[in-house]
Enzyme design. Structure first.
Site, PDB file in Angstrom:
ATOM      1  N   ASP A   1      -6.890  -1.942   1.560  1.00 49.69           N
ATOM      2  CA  ASP A   1      -6.322  -2.641   0.413  1.00 49.69           C
ATOM      3  C   ASP A   1      -5.518  -1.699  -0.496  1.00 49.69           C
ATOM      4  OD1 ASP A   1      -5.751  -3.901  -2.001  1.00 49.69           O
ATOM      5  OD2 ASP A   1      -7.138  -5.692  -1.141  1.00 49.69           O
ATOM      6  N   HIS A   2      -4.159  -1.896  -0.481  1.00 47.19           N
ATOM      7  CA  HIS A   2      -3.402  -0.726  -1.150  1.00 47.19           C
ATOM      8  C   HIS A   2      -3.746  -0.782  -2.695  1.00 47.19           C
ATOM      9  CE1 HIS A   2      -0.128  -3.637  -1.613  1.00 47.19           C
ATOM     10  NE2 HIS A   2       0.223  -2.792  -2.388  1.00 47.19           N
TER      11      HIS A   2
ATOM     12  N   HIS B   1      -5.954  -8.522  -2.868  1.00 52.05           N
ATOM     13  CA  HIS B   1      -5.965  -7.574  -4.043  1.00 52.05           C
ATOM     14  C   HIS B   1      -6.612  -8.034  -5.365  1.00 52.05           C
ATOM     15  CE1 HIS B   1      -3.045  -5.886  -1.184  1.00 52.05           C
ATOM     16  NE2 HIS B   1      -2.184  -6.600  -1.681  1.00 52.05           N
TER      17      HIS B   1
END
Ligand code: BG6
Length: 530
Positions: free
Chosen positions: A221-222, A284
Site C-alpha cells: 500500500d504505497h 489508503h
C-alpha cells in the site's frame, strides 16, 4: 563542541543508537542532519523479477525508485532486475523504456545512475501461465547469480492485473522458485487491488499462502511508504505531549481526506469496477486511519505494529444495510472547470457507462468501538476532481468547557493537522489574542514543514517500500488479516449502497463534493476546505 547522541528511528526497522559526528560549525557545507539521514540498514544482494514489466507501474514508479535507491547508495552491491512479460521486448528495448521512465519520473541525478546500472536490467519473455517460461527464468536467475553476485536471493514483484496473480503464484511454487533454502530468500510483493471484496481477498490470500509463507509476502500500500504517513507514529509515540490528549475525552472527531484534482483519465474501465471506495478507502484511507487510531505497539517490529493496526480495524463497526445511507455519502463528478479549462463529467470519460452509478467521491463516518475512541467519530473522504490534490489528517479537539472570549462567540476548535501531501508537515491551530487594547481572539498556527526542517529531497514511497522488501521488513506492508478486516467494513458499505434506493449524488468537477456530505458530520462540525 561535544558530540550529541542521536537515535535514528526508522519505523519498521530497529532503532539503532548512533553517535552523531561532531559537526564542524565553520563548514557551510556540512549538513548537521547528514548522519541522521543516512540509513544504518543494508540490503543483501538480490534479483528483482518484475512480472508485468512492460506496464506503466514499472516505468513510472519501480525503475525510477530503484534508481533513487542507487543514488542514495542503498542498492545492494549484487543487484539485478529481470522484466518478465508477454510482449516480445529485447533487453535493449526494456532498458530504453526504463531509461526513459527514469528521465521522466526519477529524482535528480537518477538518470546518471541508470547509465551506470542499465546492463543489470534484462528482459524475459513468457506467458504468465507457461511453465516453461518459469523453468527458463530459473536458469536465467542462476546465471545472473554467477555473473552479478546476486547470491540466490529473489524478490518477485506482481505488477500485472490481478487476473494473472494466480497463474504466476502457481508457477513460482511449481518450479520451486518460491521456496527458501540454504539461507537464501524468496519474497513476493503483491500490488493492489488485493481482491475486490472479502471473499476474493481471502481466496487470494489462500493462493499466496499456497506458494509463500506470510513472512515472505509483502502486500503494497504505497501510502505506507510516504514519509509523512510514517511520521504519524513518530509524532504520536516519540513525543510526550500528544498521546495524553489522543482519545475520546479530548478529540471531538478526526477527518481524513485524500483529495485528488485529476479525473479517472484513461482508467475509466478499471474505475467502473472499483469506485473510490475500493480504489482508495479500502486501502489508503483505512491504513492511515489505523496509524492514527492504534494503541502504542510494544516495539517497532513488523508484527508488533501490525497487531495493533489490525485491532483497530477489528474495532470498527460494520454497517447494517439500512444504516449505510445515514453514515455515508457517495457522488459522481459532473462537467466543470479547472483553472478556466473545461473538464468532462465522469459519465463522459472513456470506458464509463452512460448510466454508471459508480462513485468518484465518498465520505464515510466510522465508529471505532474501543475504549480510546468510543465517542469519537472518524470521517473519511476521498474524491477525484476535487479542487486540489491534498492528503491530510485533521484531529479536531473539543472546546474548552466555558467560552470566556468575544462574548462567548469564540468557538473555533483547536486542530492538529497532519499534512501528508503536498506541503508536508504538521500544524497546530489555536486561538491567540489579537494585539491591541481590546481582547479579541483569532486563530493562528504553529507550523512545522518538512521542506524547511530537513533540507533533503524526499524519496518516493516506492523507494522506501522496495528497500524494506529487500531487507525483509514487512512493517510498512499490509498483513493478510488487515486486508481482510478492511474489506469486511467496505463490503458492508457496498452492500448498503446496493440495497439503497438512493442514487449517487452529483458534484461539479472542481468543487469539494456534494452538499449532503456536510450533514454527515453533525451539528457544529464542517469539512475542512484545504
Ligand atoms: C492509487 C489509486 O492507489 O493511488 C489512484 O489507484 C490514485 O486512483 C493514487 O490516483 C493516488 O496516489 P498518490 O500517491 O498520488 O496520492
Amino acid at each position: 563542541m561535544a558530540a550529541t547522541s542521536v537515535q535514528v528511528a526508522a519505523i519498521g526497522g530497529n532503532i539503532t543508537p548512533r553517535m552523531a559526528k561532531t559537526s564542524d560549525p565553520s563548514s557551510s557545507h556540512s549538513n548537521p542532519l547528514g548522519d541522521e539521514l543516512r540509513a544504518t540498514r543494508a540490503a543483501k544482494p538480490c534479483v528483482l523479477v518484475i512480472f508485468g514489466a512492460t506496464g506503466d507501474l514499472t516505468k513510472r514508479k519501480l525503475v525510477p525508485s530503484l534508481m533513487g535507491l542507487a543514488k542514495d547508495g542503498l542498492l545492494p552491491p549484487g543487484f539485478a532486475v529481470v522484466g518478465f512479460a508477454r510482449r516480445a521486448w529485447s533487453d535493449e528495448g526494456f532498458r530504453t523504456e526504463c531509461a526513459d521512465g527514469v528521465r521522466q519520473f526519477g529524482r535528480s541525478q537518477t538518470p546518471e545512475c541508470f547509465d551506470a546500472l542499465g546492463d543489470a536490467f534484462t528482459f524475459h519473455q513468457s506467458d504468465f501461465g507457461d511453465r516453461a517460461g518459469y523453468e527458463s527464468l530459473k536458469k536465467k536467475l542462476e546465471q545472473i547469480d554467477r555473473s552479478r553476485g546476486t547470491a540466490g536471493n529473489r524478490i518477485f514483484y506482481l505488477a500485472t492485473p490481478p487476473s494473472s496473480y494466480s497463474a504466476i503464484l502457481q508457477n513460482l511454487a511449481a518450479t520451486g522458485l518460491s521456496t527458501e533454502k540454504d539461507g537464501k530468500f524468496a519474497r513476493v510483493i503483491v500490488e493492489k487491488p488485493f481482491g475486490r471484496d472479502i471473499a476474493t481477498a481471502v481466496a487470494l490470500n489462500d493462493q499466496v499462502r499456497a506458494a509463500f509463507r506470510e513472512r515472505q509476502v509483502f502486500r503494497i500500500d504505497h501510502y505506507l511508504g510516504k514519509e509523512t504517513v510514517q511520521n504519524i507514529l513518530a509524532l504520536r509515540f516519540a513525543n510526550g505531549i500528544f498521546e495524553p490528549l489522543w482519545n475520546e475525552k479530548f478529540v471531538d472527531h478526526v477527518q481524513i481526506t485524500v483529495a485528488e484534482s485529476i479525473g479517472v483519465g484513461s482508467r475509466g474501465g478499471y474505475f467502473e469496477e472499483s469506485g473510490i471506495i475500493r480504489d482508495m478507502i479500502q486501502n489508503h484511507l483505512m491504513q492511515v486511519l489505523t496509524l492514527v487510531a492504534m494503541e502504542p505497539p510494544t516495539s517497532l517490529t513488523a508484527d508488533a505494529v501490525r497487531d495493533e493496526k489490525v485491532k483497530v480495524l477489528k474495532a470498527i463497526r460494520s454497517f447494517r444495510p439500512e444504516d449505510v445511507d445515514s453514515n455515508t455519502v457517495r457522488a459522481q463528478y459532473t462537467r466543470g472547470s479547472f483553472g478556466g479549462e473545461e473538464v468532462k463529467g465522469y459519465k463522459n470519460e472513456e470506458g464509463v457507462a452512460a448510466e454508471s452509478v459508480t462513485e468518484t467521491y465518498a465520505a464515510v463516518r466510522l465508529h471505532v468501538d474501543n475504549w480510546r475512541w468510543a465517542r469519537t467519530p472518524f470521517f473519511l473522504r476521498s474524491g477525484k476532481r476535487l479542487p486540489r490534490r491534498v492528503t491530510e489528517v485533521a484531529i479536531t479537539f473539543k472546546q474548552p468547557p466555558l467560552s470566556l472570549f468575544d462574548g462567548g462567540r469564540w468557538q473555533t476548535p483547536n486542530v492538529l493537522l497532519l499534512r501528508i501531501q503536498p506541503d508536508e508537515g504538521v500544524a497546530l491551530r489555536f486561538g491567540a489574542k489579537v494585539p491591541g487594547p481590546d481582547v479579541h481572539i483569532r486563530d493562528v498556527r504553529m507550523d512545522f514543514r518538512y521542506g524547511t526542517a530537513f533540507a533533503s529531497e524526499s524519496a518516493d514511497a516506492y523507494e522506501r517500500l522496495l528497500f524494506d522488501s529487500m531487507l525483509g521488513d514487512g512493517t510498512l506492508f499490509a498483513r493478510a488479516d488487515e486486508v481482510e478486516e478492511a474489506w469486511r467494513i467496505v463490503d458492508s458499505i457496498v452492500a448498503g449502497w446496493k440495497h439503497s434506493a438512493r442514487r449517487p449524488e452529483e458534484y461539479v468537477a472542481g468543487t469539494w463534493g456534494p452538499e449532503r456530505a456536510d450533514s454527515l458530520l453533525g451539528p457544529g462540525r464542517t469539512w475542512r476546505k484545504p
